[in-house]
Every structure is written in C-alpha cells, then in structure tokens.
Motif scaffolding. Structure first.
Motif, mmCIF file in Angstrom:
data_model
loop_
_atom_site.group_PDB
_atom_site.id
_atom_site.type_symbol
_atom_site.label_atom_id
_atom_site.label_comp_id
_atom_site.label_asym_id
_atom_site.label_seq_id
_atom_site.Cartn_x
_atom_site.Cartn_y
_atom_site.Cartn_z
ATOM 1 N N ILE A 26 -36.698 -34.097 -4.112
ATOM 2 C CA ILE A 26 -35.781 -35.150 -4.569
ATOM 3 C C ILE A 26 -35.858 -35.210 -6.091
ATOM 4 O O ILE A 26 -36.906 -34.966 -6.676
ATOM 5 N N VAL A 27 -34.729 -35.503 -6.714
ATOM 6 C CA VAL A 27 -34.697 -35.682 -8.167
ATOM 7 C C VAL A 27 -34.448 -37.157 -8.443
ATOM 8 O O VAL A 27 -33.502 -37.747 -7.922
ATOM 9 N N LEU A 28 -35.327 -37.737 -9.251
ATOM 10 C CA LEU A 28 -35.210 -39.126 -9.687
ATOM 11 C C LEU A 28 -34.957 -39.127 -11.189
ATOM 12 O O LEU A 28 -35.651 -38.437 -11.938
ATOM 13 N N TYR A 29 -33.975 -39.896 -11.620
ATOM 14 C CA TYR A 29 -33.702 -40.035 -13.055
ATOM 15 C C TYR A 29 -34.187 -41.395 -13.515
ATOM 16 O O TYR A 29 -34.048 -42.382 -12.806
ATOM 17 N N ARG A 30 -34.760 -41.417 -14.738
ATOM 18 C CA ARG A 30 -35.204 -42.675 -15.332
ATOM 19 C C ARG A 30 -34.612 -42.777 -16.735
ATOM 20 O O ARG A 30 -34.807 -41.891 -17.557
#
Length: 192
Positions: free
Chosen positions: A67-71
């Motif tokens: 999964i890719v999470l952006y912050r």
C-alpha cells in the motif's frame, strides 16, 4: 499540487510553513486519486483510510500485499510511504519531495528499511519500529519508532493533565506499543 503550493501564503521566512487549509487542499487532490493520504496537522484524519486498514488486516493474516500512503507535511512537501508485506516481513520504501527553487519539486530523501516490529490496534493506531542500528554499532541510539493514526479520530479539543497523559501512555504500553516521546501521547488521547 504545484499550483496550490504557489498560491499558498508561505511568509517571508526561509523555513516555509503552510497553513492547515493548504495541507487539506493538497490532501483533497490526492484523495480524489483514491489513495490513503494524511497531513501532518494535529488531529488530521486519513482520507481513504479503509484501503490502509485493509492492507494491515491482510498483513495480520500473513497475506502479502503493499500500500502507498501519502503524507502532506507542514513545509508543503509530500512523503510517499510504500509499505510492503511479503508474508513474513514488512518493509518501508519512503521518499520525500519538497518544493525547491522556482517551486519545482526536489527529492530530499529515499530510504528502504525493514520494519522490525509492527502492530495495528483495535482503536486504529499503526505503530511500527524500523530496523535501525543499535549500540554498540552506533554510539548514539536512533529512535526508529513511528505511529500513524489510521481510523478517524472521534473527539477533538479535549484537555488532559499530565497525569491523564501518563495513564494513557500506560494503557498504550499494555497494548504492546512503546514510544520515547511524551508529546505523542497527547495525540493519542481518547482513542485507546
């Protein structure tokens, strides 16, 4: 994203800090792409959190996935955190982009690290510790621990005493999550 950053009031300091409103505008752009995204603002809720939660539930069952999470950070920069679980170990490929000269994006770091241990709590906290050098390999300890709020917070604005925070920290420790910074406890309140 660039247009939002360019329009933002960044003040006159060389150390840019954008408003929570600007971070939320950037979050909306990524939210529309159906990816998990969070801002570094206190009490920020993760957009598309169910995708991140689904990945963690699958990992708890030893099912591989990523999964890719952006912050979105206070400086207007964007972190891309790709969590990969191979059925045995979890890894983190992290990259950060900031706005450089002429507001062009610049990559400031990329790292690939095995996650030593991780846990997803019933209340929605994803805590993990990166595999970092320890004494005697290094003379100064490196704290590789991190916590990310996955589920939306259900209360905002509650004031706690130091005694309350110590009790909350003890409750969290009973769930198997340990951390060295007492300020983290403030953001965890009422969610345990």
């Amino acid at each position: 994203m660039k247009a939002i950053y360019q329009k933002a009031d960044k003040g006159t300091s060389s150390n840019v800090v954008v408003s929570e409103t600007v971070m939320e505008e950037m979050q909306e752009v990524l939210k529309e792409k159906n990816v998990p995204v969070i801002t570094s603002a206190p009490y920020s809720n993760m957009a598309n959190y169910s995708k991140m939660e689904e990945f963690l539930f699958r990992a708890e069952q030893d099912l591989p996935g990523d999964i890719v999470l952006y912050r979105i950070n206070r400086d207007g920069g964007i972190e891309r955190l790709k969590f990969n679980y191979d059925g045995t170990d979890m890894y983190l490929l992290a990259a950060k982009v900031v706005w450089g000269m002429n507001d062009n994006p610049s990559i400031v770091y990329v790292s690939y690290t095995r996650i030593e241990e991780w846990k997803y709590t019933e209340k929605g906290w994803f805590g993990y510790t990166l595999c970092v050098p320890k004494y005697p390999e290094v003379s100064e300890a490196v704290d590789g621990s991190s916590m990310i709020r996955i589920k939306p917070l259900n209360c905002i604005g509650t004031v706690y005493t130091m005694g309350d925070l110590i009790q909350i920290a003890a409750d969290i420790a009973q769930q198997g999550i340990h951390f060295s910074d007492m300020r983290v406890v403030y953001f965890i309140y009422k969610s345990i």
